[in-house]
Scaffold this motif. Structure first.
Motif, short mmCIF file in Angstrom:
data_model
loop_
_atom_site.label_atom_id
_atom_site.label_comp_id
_atom_site.label_asym_id
_atom_site.label_seq_id
_atom_site.Cartn_x
_atom_site.Cartn_y
_atom_site.Cartn_z
N VAL A 30 0.86 -1.18 0.00
CA VAL A 30 0.00 0.00 0.00
C VAL A 30 0.90 1.23 0.00
N TYR B 99 0.93 5.51 -0.12
CA TYR B 99 0.10 6.68 0.17
C TYR B 99 0.62 7.86 -0.62
N GLU C 57 -7.73 6.86 -5.48
CA GLU C 57 -7.43 5.65 -4.71
C GLU C 57 -7.81 4.42 -5.52
N ASP D 172 -6.86 -0.23 -5.81
CA ASP D 172 -6.02 -1.37 -5.47
C ASP D 172 -5.57 -2.14 -6.71
N LYS E 179 -3.45 4.82 -1.71
CA LYS E 179 -4.50 5.43 -0.89
C LYS E 179 -4.13 6.87 -0.56
N GLN E 180 -5.10 7.57 0.05
CA GLN E 180 -4.90 8.96 0.45
C GLN E 180 -3.84 8.98 1.50
#
Length: 136
Positions: free
Chosen positions: A53, A55, A113, A115, A135-136
């Protein structure tokens, strides 16, 4: 101009055209031989990988395996682009680096955002990472 002079001139011209043809063939053979010596290098991307992940705004190392490069690489300069789903985006994360470095720092861009992102490593060819999230 006499016919004898014309004949000599024609023979000289024919000789130079033939000579030029021979040199052109040799030059083409050298060029093809040089291209045949080169190998396409497609190092596998190691990071990011599935489960990663990122950001927005963070700095990450994109890494790839350089343990077995060929002797003659066609293009030693790399570029990393962002891919979303099955589509490449116009976002260049890094450009102009040595493909044999094995890693390069990139800043996560401001994107929606998701995945289903991956990075594409270009050198002579393209190889992309596993899908990961931003993501944010």
């Amino acid at each position: 101009m006499s016919s004898r002079n014309t004949s000599v001139l024609a023979k000289c011209l024919l000789f130079f055209v033939a000579l030029f043809g021979i040199f052109a063939q040799l030059a083409a053979a050298v060029t093809v031989a040089e291209l045949e010596k080169r190998d396409v290098y497609v190092p596998p991307v190691l990071y990011p990988h599935s489960g990663t992940v990122w950001y927005k705004g963070q700095v990450h190392n994109v890494t790839w395996d350089v343990s077995d490069p060929p002797v003659n690489i066609t293009n030693k300069f790399g570029r990393i682009m962002l891919r979303k789903g099955d589509l490449s985006t116009p976002l260049i994360l890094a450009d102009g680096f040595d493909i044999l470095r094995g890693r390069i720092e990139v800043t996560v861009p401001w994107v929606l955002e998701g995945d289903d992102y991956s990075v594409v490593l270009f050198g002579d060819s393209g190889d992309w990472s596993q899908k990961f999230a931003i993501k944010q």
